[in-house]
Design a protein around this motif. Structure first.
Motif, PDB file in Angstrom:
ATOM      1  N   ASN A 156      71.171 -11.416  37.792  1.00 34.93           N
ATOM      2  CA  ASN A 156      70.283 -12.299  38.138  1.00 34.93           C
ATOM      3  C   ASN A 156      69.291 -12.347  36.932  1.00 34.93           C
ATOM      4  O   ASN A 156      68.534 -13.435  36.812  1.00 34.93           O
ATOM      5  CB  ASN A 156      69.209 -11.911  39.254  1.00 34.93           C
ATOM      6  N   PHE A 157      69.053 -11.398  35.954  1.00 34.35           N
ATOM      7  CA  PHE A 157      68.134 -11.666  34.790  1.00 34.35           C
ATOM      8  C   PHE A 157      68.857 -11.404  33.562  1.00 34.35           C
ATOM      9  O   PHE A 157      68.295 -11.655  32.540  1.00 34.35           O
ATOM     10  CB  PHE A 157      66.964 -10.342  35.218  1.00 34.35           C
ATOM     11  N   ASN A 158      70.109 -11.156  33.480  1.00 36.01           N
ATOM     12  CA  ASN A 158      70.876 -10.837  32.290  1.00 36.01           C
ATOM     13  C   ASN A 158      70.233  -9.845  31.454  1.00 36.01           C
ATOM     14  O   ASN A 158      70.221  -9.711  30.262  1.00 36.01           O
ATOM     15  CB  ASN A 158      70.911 -12.147  31.454  1.00 36.01           C
ATOM     16  N   ILE A 159      69.849  -8.870  32.217  1.00 33.90           N
ATOM     17  CA  ILE A 159      69.212  -7.590  31.538  1.00 33.90           C
ATOM     18  C   ILE A 159      70.053  -6.497  31.620  1.00 33.90           C
ATOM     19  O   ILE A 159      70.636  -6.009  32.487  1.00 33.90           O
ATOM     20  CB  ILE A 159      67.835  -7.008  32.137  1.00 33.90           C
ATOM     21  N   THR A 160      70.502  -5.892  30.296  1.00 37.96           N
ATOM     22  CA  THR A 160      71.406  -4.774  30.351  1.00 37.96           C
ATOM     23  C   THR A 160      70.925  -3.389  29.683  1.00 37.96           C
ATOM     24  O   THR A 160      71.663  -2.511  29.786  1.00 37.96           O
ATOM     25  CB  THR A 160      72.591  -5.365  29.397  1.00 37.96           C
ATOM     26  N   LYS A 161      69.756  -3.735  29.164  1.00 34.99           N
ATOM     27  CA  LYS A 161      69.125  -2.383  28.636  1.00 34.99           C
ATOM     28  C   LYS A 161      67.666  -2.290  28.877  1.00 34.99           C
ATOM     29  O   LYS A 161      67.054  -3.519  28.658  1.00 34.99           O
ATOM     30  CB  LYS A 161      69.586  -1.964  27.275  1.00 34.99           C
ATOM     31  N   PRO A 162      66.886  -1.179  28.956  1.00 37.98           N
ATOM     32  CA  PRO A 162      65.618  -1.249  29.349  1.00 37.98           C
ATOM     33  C   PRO A 162      64.735  -1.393  27.868  1.00 37.98           C
ATOM     34  O   PRO A 162      65.399  -1.028  26.991  1.00 37.98           O
ATOM     35  CB  PRO A 162      65.215   0.437  29.875  1.00 37.98           C
ATOM     36  N   THR A 163      63.636  -1.887  28.051  1.00 46.46           N
ATOM     37  CA  THR A 163      62.809  -1.676  26.455  1.00 46.46           C
ATOM     38  C   THR A 163      62.282  -0.430  26.285  1.00 46.46           C
ATOM     39  O   THR A 163      62.414   0.472  27.274  1.00 46.46           O
ATOM     40  CB  THR A 163      61.634  -2.674  26.834  1.00 46.46           C
ATOM     41  N   PRO A 164      62.119  -0.089  25.251  1.00 47.98           N
ATOM     42  CA  PRO A 164      61.555   1.287  24.753  1.00 47.98           C
ATOM     43  C   PRO A 164      60.363   1.688  25.672  1.00 47.98           C
ATOM     44  O   PRO A 164      60.428   2.754  26.240  1.00 47.98           O
ATOM     45  CB  PRO A 164      61.031   1.197  23.506  1.00 47.98           C
ATOM     46  N   CYS A 165      59.523   0.880  26.169  1.00 44.20           N
ATOM     47  CA  CYS A 165      58.427   1.429  27.099  1.00 44.20           C
ATOM     48  C   CYS A 165      59.065   1.479  28.356  1.00 44.20           C
ATOM     49  O   CYS A 165      58.498   2.496  29.089  1.00 44.20           O
ATOM     50  CB  CYS A 165      57.379   0.051  27.194  1.00 44.20           C
ATOM     51  N   GLN A 166      60.073   0.852  29.022  1.00 44.43           N
ATOM     52  CA  GLN A 166      60.477   1.055  30.322  1.00 44.43           C
ATOM     53  C   GLN A 166      61.296   2.568  30.163  1.00 44.43           C
ATOM     54  O   GLN A 166      61.248   3.317  31.197  1.00 44.43           O
ATOM     55  CB  GLN A 166      61.548  -0.052  30.543  1.00 44.43           C
ATOM     56  N   GLN A 167      61.841   2.639  29.109  1.00 47.87           N
ATOM     57  CA  GLN A 167      62.691   4.120  28.902  1.00 47.87           C
ATOM     58  C   GLN A 167      61.612   5.308  29.150  1.00 47.87           C
ATOM     59  O   GLN A 167      62.219   6.483  29.741  1.00 47.87           O
ATOM     60  CB  GLN A 167      63.210   4.273  27.672  1.00 47.87           C
ATOM     61  N   LYS A 168      60.604   5.034  28.919  1.00 47.71           N
ATOM     62  CA  LYS A 168      59.458   6.220  28.785  1.00 47.71           C
ATOM     63  C   LYS A 168      58.773   6.065  30.209  1.00 47.71           C
ATOM     64  O   LYS A 168      58.585   7.175  30.920  1.00 47.71           O
ATOM     65  CB  LYS A 168      58.595   5.874  27.727  1.00 47.71           C
ATOM     66  N   LEU A 169      58.354   5.075  30.632  1.00 48.29           N
ATOM     67  CA  LEU A 169      57.413   5.066  31.937  1.00 48.29           C
ATOM     68  C   LEU A 169      58.268   5.114  33.191  1.00 48.29           C
ATOM     69  O   LEU A 169      57.870   5.525  34.162  1.00 48.29           O
ATOM     70  CB  LEU A 169      56.761   3.598  31.876  1.00 48.29           C
ATOM     71  N   ILE A 170      59.499   4.620  33.371  1.00 50.84           N
ATOM     72  CA  ILE A 170      60.173   4.747  34.648  1.00 50.84           C
ATOM     73  C   ILE A 170      60.552   6.247  34.964  1.00 50.84           C
ATOM     74  O   ILE A 170      60.233   6.555  36.166  1.00 50.84           O
ATOM     75  CB  ILE A 170      61.445   3.803  34.493  1.00 50.84           C
TER      76      ILE A 170
END
Length: 497
Positions: A49-63
């Motif tokens: 639904n969003f065509n997102i295949t990888k997290p951003t660097p910030c999301q890799q840390k915060l999630i």
């Protein structure tokens, strides 16, 4: 020696291609699910639904930090995916009733699990839109997943209250003022809240500046912000085990919810505020900003407007010249003409634009004025007005909102797909509008932080962006103070001397 011709069929290449694509899909879903802890249904929805295949660097840390259960402070540049990452983490948290609730009430009292406080209703509705898109291919009841608490039409506010009481959601998103009103006037409670998240916290708290006088500091203590009062209410039960309300309801609070704090401008004073007030005494600090304030892909320009001319404001010569006080307002025709002329020059490069103004300017009237010049302008906040339907309340998205001002657009030479939104500066907080290529700021911002957040509506997720500010000659010194504080480079606008 002659080469050997190898005949590889097209069918083989197609088969190999689809196998590679399938492998990558599985790999990225595995990364989100296993390494970051995101739920499987969300992993599939992100790709589909969003065509997102990888997290951003910030999301890799915060999630992972949020899912660890520790208090978390998050700072990164605008457009880094902070808010979206927080939402994904909150939706992936296990919905539990804390042991602090008595055994007699744990099975009978529905609770809101996560509370996300945001600075504007526009951002609240945008988050709701994200979540509806994430779960659009499922049959899950949306009211049990996401609800919104904001000031809006009276009948919708009444429906909000009924929904909260009947079906407390996994995630409640709201503005502090509306949430506090529900607490004080309608008895809304947050028994067993797992998580309290504050997005754009510097705007929600607004601590006095380091050079504030004693009067401002005392006044700030006497009149705390709604966010502070809301947080005090939520956390007050920690020390009120024996109060009358608790005895009557047999609910005992010995449990502090996880606190998540986020902003691109999360300064030292704010960090110590949460530590000193025991809101987040020992948090994980996710700091991805690396000492920068603005993404390097954004170019910044500033034009000074007088009655007679338009000039570039530059870091090299601006403060040495005498400033002339202008006797016209920021929505004067001289200022508007300057913005219109610049938009005309940029129209071939504009995908979507946004014009920010201060809170004193009448946005609907300014929209009409721009449209009379042929600019395809729309008021941003009107794009999120909810409407009542048979299925409950819904709202218009930015891509589908219709305007009642089409009849006053004259001689427009813009592409039918081009839109220029007009909004007050506080609306900039957290809003993520697709394809914003240009930001125009009419008048000097109220603070350096507000300039940063307004300019940050473009250049998101590593994309390019252009910011052009329009100020009166007498505002040069204030603007330069902001630019210097943010350590930004002002580029000459090529069409102006």
């Amino acid at each position: 020696m002659g080469g050997t011709k190898i005949n590889v069929s097209k069918k083989f290449f197609n088969k190999l291609y689809f196998r590679c694509v399938s492998f990558l899909k599985i790999f990225f879903e595995h990364y989100f699910e296993k390494d970051l802890g995101i739920r499987e249904v969300l992993c599939k929805a992100l790709r589909q639904n969003f065509n997102i295949t990888k997290p951003t660097p910030c999301q890799q840390k915060l999630i992972p930090s949020i899912l660890s259960g520790n208090d978390v402070l998050i700072r990164d540049l605008t457009g880094s995916g902070k808010t979206f990452g927080i939402v994904l983490a909150l939706l992936s948290k296990t919905r539990i009733v804390p042991k602090s609730l008595s055994q007699n009430t744990r099975s009978s009292i529905p609770i809101t699990t996560n509370l996300l406080v945001v600075p504007s209703r526009e951002l609240a509705f945008q988050i709701e839109s994200w979540i509806h898109s994430l779960f659009r291919d499922t049959n899950l009841p949306m009211k049990s997943i996401i609800q919104v608490a904001v000031k809006t039409a009276k009948e919708i506010e009444e429906e909000q209250l009924v929904n909260f009481r009947k079906t407390p959601p996994l995630l409640l998103v709201g503005t502090a003022k509306r949430l506090l009103e529900l607490v004080e006037n309608h008895g809304l409670k947050f028994h067993g809240l797992n998580t309290l998240a504050l997005d754009e916290v510097d705007h929600l708290i607004k601590l006095p500046g380091k050079h504030a006088n004693l009067k401002k500091i005392i006044n700030r203590e006497i009149h705390p912000k709604p966010t502070e009062l809301l947080a005090r209410h939520i956390l007050s039960g920690l020390n009120n085990d024996n109060n009358e309300s608790s005895r009557n309801e047999k609910i005992y609070y010995r449990y502090k919810p996880q606190v998540i704090i986020s902003s691109a401008t999360l300064n030292r004073a704010l960090r110590y505020y949460f530590k000193d007030n025991q809101l987040a005494p020992n948090p994980i600090f996710v700091d991805m900003s690396q000492g920068n304030y603005s993404p390097p892909t954004i170019t910044h320009h500033c034009l000074t407007i007088t009655s007679n001319n338009i000039r570039n404001l530059t870091t090299s010569n601006s403060t040495s010249e005498e400033e002339r006080i202008q006797d016209f307002e920021e929505d004067d025709d001289r200022m508007v003409d300057s913005v219109v002329g610049t938009i005309e020059l940029e129209k071939q490069m504009i995908q979507t634009g946004i014009i920010f103004v201060n809170h004193k300017i009448n946005v609907p009237e300014l929209v009409k004025k721009f449209r009379e010049y042929g600019i395809p302008a729309k008021e941003l906040s009107s794009s999120y007005i909810p409407t009542i339907s048979e299925q409950g309340y819904s709202y218009n998205s930015l891509s589908t909102i219709e305007t009642d001002l089409n009849d006053i657009v004259t001689q427009s030479t813009f592409s039918p797909k081009t839109t220029i939104y007009v909004a007050q500066e506080f609306t900039s907080r957290g809003i993520d509008i697709p394809n914003i290529s240009h930001v125009f700021i009419l008048g000097v911002p109220s603070s350096a932080a507000e300039y940063l957040h307004m300019s940050g509506r473009t250049g998101r997720m590593g994309g390019d962006g252009k910011v052009i500010s329009f100020i009166k000659d007498g505002q040069k010194r204030v603007m330069m103070n902001y630019i210097t504080f943010l350590d930004l480079k002002l580029d000459n606008y090529e069409h102006v001397d």
